[in-house]
Design a protein around this motif. Structure first.
Motif, PDB file in Angstrom:
ATOM      1  N   PHE B  34       0.784  -1.203  -0.079  1.00  0.00           N
ATOM      2  CA  PHE B  34       0.009   0.011   0.218  1.00  0.00           C
ATOM      3  C   PHE B  34       0.735   1.243  -0.008  1.00  0.00           C
ATOM      4  O   PHE B  34       1.923   1.371   0.638  1.00  0.00           O
ATOM      5  CB  PHE B  34      -1.022   0.052   1.274  1.00  0.00           C
ATOM      6  N   TYR B  36       0.548   5.429   0.760  1.00  0.00           N
ATOM      7  CA  TYR B  36      -0.317   6.422   1.533  1.00  0.00           C
ATOM      8  C   TYR B  36       0.257   7.847   1.362  1.00  0.00           C
ATOM      9  O   TYR B  36       1.559   7.727   1.315  1.00  0.00           O
ATOM     10  CB  TYR B  36      -0.643   6.264   2.872  1.00  0.00           C
ATOM     11  N   GLN B  38       0.558  11.437   3.523  1.00  0.00           N
ATOM     12  CA  GLN B  38       0.326  12.034   4.890  1.00  0.00           C
ATOM     13  C   GLN B  38       0.758  13.561   4.777  1.00  0.00           C
ATOM     14  O   GLN B  38       1.952  13.551   4.504  1.00  0.00           O
ATOM     15  CB  GLN B  38       0.838  11.336   5.867  1.00  0.00           C
ATOM     16  N   GLY B  41       0.119  16.948  10.205  1.00  0.00           N
ATOM     17  CA  GLY B  41      -1.215  17.200  10.958  1.00  0.00           C
ATOM     18  C   GLY B  41      -2.382  16.283  10.693  1.00  0.00           C
ATOM     19  O   GLY B  41      -3.470  16.367  11.289  1.00  0.00           O
ATOM     20  N   LYS B  42      -2.127  15.340   9.451  1.00  0.00           N
ATOM     21  CA  LYS B  42      -3.371  14.752   9.279  1.00  0.00           C
ATOM     22  C   LYS B  42      -3.197  13.236   9.253  1.00  0.00           C
ATOM     23  O   LYS B  42      -1.877  12.861   9.482  1.00  0.00           O
ATOM     24  CB  LYS B  42      -3.728  15.130   7.637  1.00  0.00           C
ATOM     25  N   GLY B  43      -4.151  12.515   9.120  1.00  0.00           N
ATOM     26  CA  GLY B  43      -4.075  11.023   8.975  1.00  0.00           C
ATOM     27  C   GLY B  43      -3.541  10.749   7.613  1.00  0.00           C
ATOM     28  O   GLY B  43      -3.636  11.338   6.515  1.00  0.00           O
ATOM     29  N   PRO B  44      -3.037   9.279   7.298  1.00  0.00           N
ATOM     30  CA  PRO B  44      -2.731   8.900   6.128  1.00  0.00           C
ATOM     31  C   PRO B  44      -3.720   8.887   5.044  1.00  0.00           C
ATOM     32  O   PRO B  44      -4.887   8.382   5.274  1.00  0.00           O
ATOM     33  CB  PRO B  44      -2.064   7.671   6.324  1.00  0.00           C
ATOM     34  N   PHE B  46      -5.300   7.126   1.616  1.00  0.00           N
ATOM     35  CA  PHE B  46      -4.753   6.000   0.677  1.00  0.00           C
ATOM     36  C   PHE B  46      -4.537   6.340  -0.813  1.00  0.00           C
ATOM     37  O   PHE B  46      -5.196   7.335  -1.407  1.00  0.00           O
ATOM     38  CB  PHE B  46      -5.873   5.032   0.533  1.00  0.00           C
ATOM     39  N   LEU B  87       4.274   7.432   2.518  1.00  0.00           N
ATOM     40  CA  LEU B  87       4.391   5.943   3.360  1.00  0.00           C
ATOM     41  C   LEU B  87       3.929   4.858   2.506  1.00  0.00           C
ATOM     42  O   LEU B  87       3.177   4.784   1.683  1.00  0.00           O
ATOM     43  CB  LEU B  87       3.412   6.172   4.584  1.00  0.00           C
ATOM     44  N   GLN B  91       1.192  -5.700   3.895  1.00  0.00           N
ATOM     45  CA  GLN B  91       0.405  -6.660   4.588  1.00  0.00           C
ATOM     46  C   GLN B  91       0.600  -8.106   3.836  1.00  0.00           C
ATOM     47  O   GLN B  91       0.436  -8.334   2.899  1.00  0.00           O
ATOM     48  CB  GLN B  91      -1.290  -6.416   4.456  1.00  0.00           C
ATOM     49  N   LYS B  97      -2.828  -6.650   9.867  1.00  0.00           N
ATOM     50  CA  LYS B  97      -2.190  -5.484  10.193  1.00  0.00           C
ATOM     51  C   LYS B  97      -1.240  -4.943   9.104  1.00  0.00           C
ATOM     52  O   LYS B  97      -0.811  -5.863   8.299  1.00  0.00           O
ATOM     53  CB  LYS B  97      -1.193  -5.582  11.442  1.00  0.00           C
ATOM     54  N   LEU B  98      -1.068  -3.669   8.797  1.00  0.00           N
ATOM     55  CA  LEU B  98      -0.093  -2.885   8.148  1.00  0.00           C
ATOM     56  C   LEU B  98       1.192  -2.641   8.720  1.00  0.00           C
ATOM     57  O   LEU B  98       1.306  -2.038   9.888  1.00  0.00           O
ATOM     58  CB  LEU B  98      -0.652  -1.778   7.614  1.00  0.00           C
ATOM     59  N   PHE B 100       4.407  -0.357   8.447  1.00  0.00           N
ATOM     60  CA  PHE B 100       4.730   1.002   7.664  1.00  0.00           C
ATOM     61  C   PHE B 100       6.497   0.954   7.708  1.00  0.00           C
ATOM     62  O   PHE B 100       6.917   0.766   8.601  1.00  0.00           O
ATOM     63  CB  PHE B 100       4.209   2.161   8.151  1.00  0.00           C
ATOM     64  N   GLY B 101       6.785   1.554   6.575  1.00  0.00           N
ATOM     65  CA  GLY B 101       8.157   2.260   6.538  1.00  0.00           C
ATOM     66  C   GLY B 101       8.159   3.448   7.170  1.00  0.00           C
ATOM     67  O   GLY B 101       7.047   4.041   7.468  1.00  0.00           O
ATOM     68  N   ALA B 102       9.146   4.381   7.317  1.00  0.00           N
ATOM     69  CA  ALA B 102       9.333   5.634   8.192  1.00  0.00           C
ATOM     70  C   ALA B 102       8.639   6.502   7.217  1.00  0.00           C
ATOM     71  O   ALA B 102       8.673   7.865   7.801  1.00  0.00           O
ATOM     72  CB  ALA B 102      10.797   5.852   8.664  1.00  0.00           C
TER      73      ALA B 102
END
Lengths: 113, 110
Positions: B34, B36, B38, B41-44, B46, B87, B91, B97-98, B100-102
């Protein structure tokens, strides 16, 4: 339609206090996930619900963290005896069912003083 | 344990200067990879899901590709509004679960 919503958007608390963070998933989504994101890092998995039951809680760091989803919709993440290291952004995501694309909310920024 | 490494950590581009972001991964059976976006101050948000090696997906100036070991996000002729952290997450087939990388923080200057 409405996306994932989280309340509060920001929470400041003192070390040792109890906090609750709320997540409202997208309507009709049966799977719900909690992640934690520290500054400069990607989100880290905490727990996932399918319906009302916690299907995987392997990411919860210790027994101070607990989450519920009693009616299979809204979820609450509960943190007891908060520590400064708990400061982070707590993200909630939902998906139509497990394995489908996860859509994230805006997060709750928790600061423990 | 599933692992994701993204490079570079940060990328500064001039408007119109195309570039690529890398996501290297190890996973015990890939269910999906996946991407994403970001904003601060916001969520990821898609962007794409890729399921198998050789798959490609495009959206506006973004194109994602997948091999058995890595994924690339190509940004063609970027604009300042493409500035964000991108990001990558995997999965596995064992769970939902996902991992994630940094992330790669992209800054596009006008």
């Amino acid at each position: 339609g409405a996306g994932v919503s989280q309340t509060p958007s920001n929470k400041v608390t003192e070390k040792g206090k109890y906090v609750e963070l709320r997540c409202d998933p997208i309507s009709g989504h049966t799977a719900l996930y909690w992640y934690r994101q520290s500054l400069g890092q990607g989100p880290e998995f905490l727990i996932y619900f399918q319906g009302t039951g916690a299907a995987d809680d392997s990411g919860l760091p210790n027994d101070r963290f607990f989450a519920v989803r009693p009616e299979g919709s809204v979820s609450t993440l509960k943190i007891q005896r908060t520590e400064r290291g708990d400061s982070a952004v707590y993200l909630c995501a939902s998906s139509l069912t497990a394995g489908e694309t996860q859509y994230f909310g805006p997060g709750t920024r928790l600061l423990v003083l | 344990e599933d692992q994701v490494t993204q490079s570079p950590e940060a990328l500064r581009l001039q408007e119109g200067e195309s570039s690529s972001l890398n996501c290297s991964y190890t996973v015990s059976g890939l269910r999906g990879l996946f991407w994403y976006r970001q904003d601060p101050g916001k969520g990821p948000e898609f962007l794409f899901t890729l399921y198998s090696a050789g798959e490609e997906k495009e959206k506006e100036r973004l194109k994602a590709t997948l091999t058995k070991k890595e994924s690339f996000l190509h940004i063609t002729a970027p604009k300042p509004e493409d500035s964000a952290t991108y990001l990558c997450a995997v999965q596995g087939r064992r769970d939902y679960k996902l991992s994630f990388g940094a992330g790669t923080t992209v800054t596009v200057r006008a």
